[in-house]
Design an enzyme around this catalytic site. Sequence first.
Site, PDB file in Angstrom:
ATOM      1  N   ARG A   1       0.806  -1.178  -0.169  1.00 21.97           N
ATOM      2  CA  ARG A   1       0.102  -0.081   0.063  1.00 21.97           C
ATOM      3  C   ARG A   1       0.856   1.212  -0.075  1.00 21.97           C
ATOM      4  O   ARG A   1       1.870   1.386   0.649  1.00 21.97           O
ATOM      5  CB  ARG A   1      -0.790   0.079   1.232  1.00 21.97           C
ATOM      6  CG  ARG A   1      -2.018  -0.999   1.250  1.00 21.97           C
ATOM      7  CD  ARG A   1      -3.214  -0.635   0.141  1.00 21.97           C
ATOM      8  NE  ARG A   1      -4.276  -1.498  -0.159  1.00 21.97           N
ATOM      9  CZ  ARG A   1      -4.458  -2.499  -0.950  1.00 21.97           C
ATOM     10  NH1 ARG A   1      -3.304  -2.910  -1.664  1.00 21.97           N
ATOM     11  NH2 ARG A   1      -5.426  -3.387  -0.969  1.00 21.97           N
TER      12      ARG A   1
ATOM     13  N   GLU B   1      -2.821   7.210  -4.953  1.00 22.81           N
ATOM     14  CA  GLU B   1      -3.091   6.613  -6.067  1.00 22.81           C
ATOM     15  C   GLU B   1      -4.441   6.563  -6.503  1.00 22.81           C
ATOM     16  O   GLU B   1      -4.769   6.493  -7.689  1.00 22.81           O
ATOM     17  CB  GLU B   1      -3.028   5.191  -5.951  1.00 22.81           C
ATOM     18  CG  GLU B   1      -3.681   4.190  -5.141  1.00 22.81           C
ATOM     19  CD  GLU B   1      -3.316   2.567  -5.310  1.00 22.81           C
ATOM     20  OE1 GLU B   1      -1.883   2.432  -5.100  1.00 22.81           O
ATOM     21  OE2 GLU B   1      -4.057   1.902  -5.410  1.00 22.81           O
TER      22      GLU B   1
ATOM     23  N   HIS C   1      -0.920  -0.312  -9.812  1.00 20.61           N
ATOM     24  CA  HIS C   1      -1.607  -1.287  -9.083  1.00 20.61           C
ATOM     25  C   HIS C   1      -2.046  -2.702  -9.663  1.00 20.61           C
ATOM     26  O   HIS C   1      -3.336  -2.698  -9.905  1.00 20.61           O
ATOM     27  CB  HIS C   1      -2.603  -0.673  -8.151  1.00 20.61           C
ATOM     28  CG  HIS C   1      -3.221  -1.358  -6.961  1.00 20.61           C
ATOM     29  ND1 HIS C   1      -3.576  -0.573  -5.754  1.00 20.61           N
ATOM     30  CD2 HIS C   1      -2.907  -2.605  -6.545  1.00 20.61           C
ATOM     31  CE1 HIS C   1      -3.599  -1.513  -5.036  1.00 20.61           C
ATOM     32  NE2 HIS C   1      -3.530  -2.681  -5.258  1.00 20.61           N
TER      33      HIS C   1
HETATM   34  P1  NAI Z   1      -1.618 -11.126   5.187  1.00 18.14           P
HETATM   35  O1  NAI Z   1      -2.612 -10.404   6.361  1.00 18.14           O
HETATM   36  O2  NAI Z   1      -1.514 -12.558   4.804  1.00 18.14           O
HETATM   37  O3  NAI Z   1       0.091 -10.676   5.989  1.00 18.14           O
HETATM   38  C1  NAI Z   1       0.338  -9.451   6.292  1.00 18.14           C
HETATM   39  C2  NAI Z   1       1.513 -10.079   7.281  1.00 18.14           C
HETATM   40  O4  NAI Z   1       1.904  -8.447   7.594  1.00 18.14           O
HETATM   41  C3  NAI Z   1       1.141 -10.478   8.694  1.00 18.14           C
HETATM   42  O5  NAI Z   1       1.877 -11.372   8.774  1.00 18.14           O
HETATM   43  C4  NAI Z   1       1.131  -9.222   9.457  1.00 18.14           C
HETATM   44  O6  NAI Z   1       1.688  -9.820  10.815  1.00 18.14           O
HETATM   45  C5  NAI Z   1       2.320  -8.670   8.996  1.00 18.14           C
HETATM   46  N1  NAI Z   1       2.445  -7.049   9.533  1.00 18.14           N
HETATM   47  C6  NAI Z   1       1.332  -6.355  10.475  1.00 18.14           C
HETATM   48  N2  NAI Z   1       1.988  -5.222  10.408  1.00 18.14           N
HETATM   49  C7  NAI Z   1       3.283  -5.003  10.311  1.00 18.14           C
HETATM   50  C8  NAI Z   1       4.409  -4.162  10.573  1.00 18.14           C
HETATM   51  N3  NAI Z   1       4.218  -3.141  11.188  1.00 18.14           N
HETATM   52  N4  NAI Z   1       5.673  -4.638  10.069  1.00 18.14           N
HETATM   53  C9  NAI Z   1       5.909  -5.872   9.506  1.00 18.14           C
HETATM   54  N5  NAI Z   1       4.825  -6.934   9.420  1.00 18.14           N
HETATM   55  C10 NAI Z   1       3.710  -6.384   9.583  1.00 18.14           C
HETATM   56  O7  NAI Z   1      -1.363  -9.969   3.944  1.00 18.14           O
HETATM   57  P2  NAI Z   1      -1.325 -10.499   2.541  1.00 18.14           P
HETATM   58  O8  NAI Z   1      -2.170 -11.040   1.742  1.00 18.14           O
HETATM   59  O9  NAI Z   1       0.134 -11.066   2.520  1.00 18.14           O
HETATM   60  O10 NAI Z   1      -1.127  -9.038   1.858  1.00 18.14           O
HETATM   61  C11 NAI Z   1      -0.204  -7.959   2.332  1.00 18.14           C
HETATM   62  C12 NAI Z   1      -0.536  -6.903   1.656  1.00 18.14           C
HETATM   63  O11 NAI Z   1      -0.494  -6.733   0.208  1.00 18.14           O
HETATM   64  C13 NAI Z   1      -2.078  -6.462   1.849  1.00 18.14           C
HETATM   65  O12 NAI Z   1      -2.253  -5.691   3.158  1.00 18.14           O
HETATM   66  C14 NAI Z   1      -2.415  -5.562   0.711  1.00 18.14           C
HETATM   67  O13 NAI Z   1      -2.201  -4.174   1.210  1.00 18.14           O
HETATM   68  C15 NAI Z   1      -1.077  -5.661  -0.406  1.00 18.14           C
HETATM   69  N6  NAI Z   1      -1.890  -6.301  -1.653  1.00 18.14           N
HETATM   70  C16 NAI Z   1      -1.559  -5.567  -2.688  1.00 18.14           C
HETATM   71  C17 NAI Z   1      -2.007  -6.176  -4.069  1.00 18.14           C
HETATM   72  C18 NAI Z   1      -1.569  -5.772  -5.411  1.00 18.14           C
HETATM   73  O14 NAI Z   1      -2.440  -5.652  -6.254  1.00 18.14           O
HETATM   74  N7  NAI Z   1      -0.460  -4.836  -5.374  1.00 18.14           N
HETATM   75  C19 NAI Z   1      -3.051  -7.270  -3.902  1.00 18.14           C
HETATM   76  C20 NAI Z   1      -3.144  -7.844  -2.619  1.00 18.14           C
HETATM   77  C21 NAI Z   1      -2.755  -7.484  -1.638  1.00 18.14           C
END
Ligand code: NAI
Length: 341
Positions: free
Chosen positions: A253, A282, A314
């Site tokens: 993000r 964005e 994105h």
């Molecule tokens: P997820 O929920 O499986 O994993 C997120 C991880 O980040 C968790 O393990 C959590 O403990 C950790 N976390 C939370 N706060 C943190 C911090 N301050 N420092 C380090 N780690 C921290 O989420 P997932 O599915 O892996 O997605 C991650 C991000 O990817 C989403 O939040 C979304 O913003 C982004 N995303 C982007 C897409 C794109 O098209 N570019 C598509 C899908 C998701």
Amino acid sequence: MAQKGLSLDDGSSRNVAFFSTRPYEKQVFTELLNVRNETLTSPIEATFFEHPLNPSTALSCEGFSDVVVFVNDDVSEATIKALSQNNVSHVALRCAGYNNVDVDAAAEMGISVSRVPAYSPETVAEHTLALILTLNRKTHKAYNRVREGNFNLQGLMGFTLHEKNVGVIGTGKIGKAVIRILLGFGCNVLCFDPTQDSSVICMGAQYVSLDELLSKSVIVTLHCPLNEHSQHIINADSIAKMPDGVMLINTSRGGLLDDAAVIKGLKSKKIGYLGLDVYERESELFFSDHSQEIIQDDVFQRLTTFPNVLITGHQGFFTQEALHEIGEITLDNIMYGGNRL
Ligand code: NAI
């Protein structure tokens, strides 16, 4: 896929408004709905709007039971109030992140919110690697040179990924998929996540403190959600801790980066490469064609002027497989009430 033992076919009808819909999404959702509606007594009615959901468009949601929104729709308190006045009962996010939703306001007004927590995390992970490899080996520049008959290699030199330290911030679904790929390249993967996952260690990566990750990694890639703790996690202080010439990648993000600090880092050459699939503001730019306009966002425009910056709009989620999965899960969420926040 539809959950066994549950059925919506209880005669209740759903009238669903899709916001910020692009033609490729309309096509996927229409195809999926056609299949599902064949078996339902009360078919799901769908209306596709190209415009976003926001406090003003929410006012015209009368008659809809559900609204389906994407990453840049404005689901703030004002929007939720307007939805509530129109008796909308459910906001279905067709994405994973929900930083654009006032979840407390929705709960207060009795509107449920669902999302697609996981859909092919490999899709975003592979795009992350596309940014890393393109920035490193400069294939985007080579493509243009060769087409113009210029076979000079000057300026195209990259570095070998094998045995390099790569820092992964956030080891959830996407972070882990990135780690698996990086380990396949023979990288040493350093991770930071407040919640450690033993499977990450089993894979062969190691958890370190955020400071250690920042100071030792030649590539830093962000895979954590945007929230009050992670906003501007990459700022002047964290950039100062990174090695000179670091590659910074953000497919998570935009708000994770302090753009002013990043621009300073690029100008001082502290940041040697920047790959972005997301950008803090964005919502004013992405997913639409602005090629005939004067873009007013000077920060974004400045970022595009650096030769070592690669920005995609994105598109990390954008594969056939992921869109199909997003569609199926979103419709399941509407029909069976799953994945509520
Ligand atoms: P997820 O929920 O499986 O994993 C997120 C991880 O980040 C968790 O393990 C959590 O403990 C950790 N976390 C939370 N706060 C943190 C911090 N301050 N420092 C380090 N780690 C921290 O989420 P997932 O599915 O892996 O997605 C991650 C991000 O990817 C989403 O939040 C979304 O913003 C982004 N995303 C982007 C897409 C794109 O098209 N570019 C598509 C899908 C998701």
